[in-house]
Write a protein that holds these residues in place. Structure first.
Motif, short mmCIF file in Angstrom:
data_model
loop_
_atom_site.label_atom_id
_atom_site.label_comp_id
_atom_site.label_asym_id
_atom_site.label_seq_id
_atom_site.Cartn_x
_atom_site.Cartn_y
_atom_site.Cartn_z
N SER A 245 0.83 -1.21 0.00
CA SER A 245 0.00 0.00 0.00
C SER A 245 0.86 1.26 0.00
O SER A 245 0.56 2.24 -0.69
CB SER A 245 -0.93 0.01 1.22
OG SER A 245 -1.84 -1.06 1.16
N ASN B 187 -6.68 3.76 -15.01
CA ASN B 187 -7.06 3.56 -13.62
C ASN B 187 -5.86 2.94 -12.90
O ASN B 187 -5.26 1.99 -13.40
CB ASN B 187 -8.27 2.63 -13.54
CG ASN B 187 -8.80 2.45 -12.14
OD1 ASN B 187 -8.06 2.14 -11.22
ND2 ASN B 187 -10.10 2.63 -11.97
N HIS C 136 -5.66 1.07 -10.40
CA HIS C 136 -5.82 -0.29 -9.87
C HIS C 136 -4.88 -1.24 -10.59
O HIS C 136 -4.81 -1.25 -11.83
CB HIS C 136 -7.26 -0.77 -10.05
CG HIS C 136 -7.50 -2.17 -9.58
ND1 HIS C 136 -7.64 -2.48 -8.25
CD2 HIS C 136 -7.58 -3.34 -10.26
CE1 HIS C 136 -7.81 -3.78 -8.13
NE2 HIS C 136 -7.79 -4.33 -9.32
N SER C 137 -4.12 -2.01 -9.83
CA SER C 137 -3.06 -2.84 -10.41
C SER C 137 -3.30 -4.32 -10.20
O SER C 137 -3.95 -4.74 -9.24
CB SER C 137 -1.70 -2.46 -9.81
OG SER C 137 -1.38 -1.12 -10.11
N ARG C 138 -2.72 -5.10 -11.10
CA ARG C 138 -2.72 -6.55 -10.98
C ARG C 138 -1.35 -7.06 -11.38
O ARG C 138 -0.85 -6.75 -12.46
CB ARG C 138 -3.81 -7.15 -11.88
CG ARG C 138 -3.97 -8.66 -11.73
CD ARG C 138 -5.15 -9.17 -12.56
NE ARG C 138 -6.41 -8.64 -12.06
CZ ARG C 138 -7.29 -7.99 -12.80
NH1 ARG C 138 -7.05 -7.78 -14.08
NH2 ARG C 138 -8.42 -7.55 -12.29
N PRO D 54 -0.84 -1.44 -13.95
CA PRO D 54 -2.23 -0.99 -14.05
C PRO D 54 -2.99 -1.92 -15.01
O PRO D 54 -2.47 -2.31 -16.05
CB PRO D 54 -2.12 0.42 -14.64
CG PRO D 54 -0.74 0.86 -14.31
CD PRO D 54 0.11 -0.38 -14.34
N ARG E 124 -6.61 -1.50 -15.74
CA ARG E 124 -7.86 -0.95 -16.28
C ARG E 124 -7.61 0.36 -17.01
O ARG E 124 -6.83 1.18 -16.55
CB ARG E 124 -8.87 -0.71 -15.16
CG ARG E 124 -9.30 -1.97 -14.43
CD ARG E 124 -10.18 -1.63 -13.24
NE ARG E 124 -10.56 -2.83 -12.50
CZ ARG E 124 -11.09 -2.83 -11.28
NH1 ARG E 124 -11.31 -1.66 -10.68
NH2 ARG E 124 -11.39 -3.96 -10.69
#
Length: 282
Positions: A94, A114, A116-118, A122, A124
Motif C-alpha cells: 500500500s 485507472n 488499480h493494479s494486478r 495498471p 484498467r
C-alpha cells in the motif's frame, strides 16, 4: 572441484524476453530497447509471471527511486498471485502504491488509466478506438487487462483496433458506441480472437437477434463466462440462440434485462442459465 558459473541476471532476463517475444509481430528492421522488448513480452504473455519478474530485475538495473519502488511492487504482487495462501505484505504494498503509482503509471495519449493494479501493472483503462490505433506500437499500451472502449472510428478501423495487441490480451471488454453502430461492433468482435476474454459487456447498443447470433457462433471467445446484453432489442429468437450457444454452459453471469423477451422465452432462459441470469426478465 567444479566451479559453477556466476549467474548473470541480465543474460537470464534477455533470454526470457527473447523466448517470449517470438510471438510478437514486429518490423525486423526495428531495434527495440530492452524495456520495450520486455513490455511487449508481457503484453503477449499476460498470464506468465516470469517476464514480469524479469522486468522488475530490469527496473532495478535502471535504478532510481521510482523504478526500484515499482520493481519491489511487482514482486510483491506477483508473489501474492502465485502464493495466495501466504500472508502478503499489504502495508508495504500500500505504501509503494500510494507513494509511487502515479509516477510509474504509463502515460499514453488518449488513455485514461485507472491506477488499480494486478501483478504490478495498471490493469484498467478507458480509451477510444482511435487512441488504441494511434498507440498500437507502444508496448506500454499492451499490458492492460480490462478496457472500456469508446467507438469513434469506422468499421474497418474498429476491426483493426480489436485485433491490436492490447485488445487480444484482454480479460474484460466493455463497448461504448454511438446509436446505430452496435451491429458493426458485434461484427468486429466476431472477426477477432480474444483467447483470455472472460467478460464482454455490450449493454445499450441497440443490438438485435442477428447480432446475438453472431456472438453465439463467434469462435474467438473460448473463455467467455460473463455476458451483458442488457438494454438492447433482443427478442425470443435471440434468447433461444443464447440457450443453444456453445459457450452457454460456461456462463456464470448473463444480463438480459430490458429487452423484448416474452414470458415463455424468459422461462426457457431462466431454466437454461439458472443463477447465472441476473437483472431479471419479464
Amino acid at each position: 572441484m567444479q566451479h559453477r558459473a556466476a549467474r548473470n541476471p541480465r543474460a537470464d532476463r534477455v533470454a526470457v524476453s527473447n523466448a517470449l517475444s517470438h510471438q510478437i509481430r514486429s518490423d525486423p528492421r526495428t531495434t527495440m530497447t530492452e524495456t520495450e522488448s520486455l513490455l511487449r513480452a508481457i503484453g503477449a504473455n499476460r498470464d506468465d509471471n516470469t517476464v514480469r519478474l524479469a522486468y522488475a530485475d530490469h527496473l532495478d538495473e535502471l535504478g532510481g527511486e521510482v523504478n526500484e519502488a515499482h520493481a519491489e511492487y511487482i514482486r510483491l504482487q506477483v508473489r501474492h498471485h502465485q502464493f495466495p495462501s501466504l500472508a502478503s505484505d499489504s502495508t508495504r504494498e500500500s505504501y509503494l502504491f500510494r507513494t509511487f503509482a502515479s509516477r510509474w503509471r504509463p502515460r499514453i495519449p488518449g488513455f485514461e488509466v485507472n491506477l488499480h493494479s494486478r501483478r504490478g501493472f495498471p490493469c484498467r483503462v478507458r480509451v477510444s478506438a482511435s487512441a488504441v490505433l494511434a498507440a498500437i506500437d507502444d508496448p506500454f499500451s499492451w499490458v492492460f487487462d480490462e478496457v472500456a472502449l469508446f467507438v469513434d472510428v469506422a468499421a474497418a478501423d474498429l476491426i483493426a483496433a480489436l485485433q491490436s495487441p492490447l485488445a487480444t490480451g484482454l480479460t474484460e471488454l466493455w463497448i461504448h458506441a454511438p446509436e446505430g453502430t452496435g451491429s458493426a461492433c458485434v461484427s468486429a468482435i466476431a472477426s477477432a480472437s480474444f483467447p483470455r476474454l472472460e467478460q464482454l459487456i455490450l449493454n445499450g447498443l441497440w443490438l438485435t437477434d442477428s447480432d446475438v447470433r453472431q456472438i453465439c457462433i463467434a469462435t474467438g471467445l473460448p473463455r467467455l463466462e460473463a455476458l451483458d446484453l442488457g438494454h438492447n432489442q433482443i427478442t425470443d429468437t435471440g434468447a433461444d440462440a443464447l440457450c443453444a450457444a456453445p459457450f452457454a454452459s460456461r456462463l456464470r453471469r448473463l444480463v438480459l434485462a430490458n429487452n423484448n423477451i416474452r414470458s415463455a422465452a424468459a422461462a426457457r432462459i431462466s431454466r437454461r442459465f439458472g443463477t447465472a441470469l441476473v437483472g431479471g426478465l419479464p
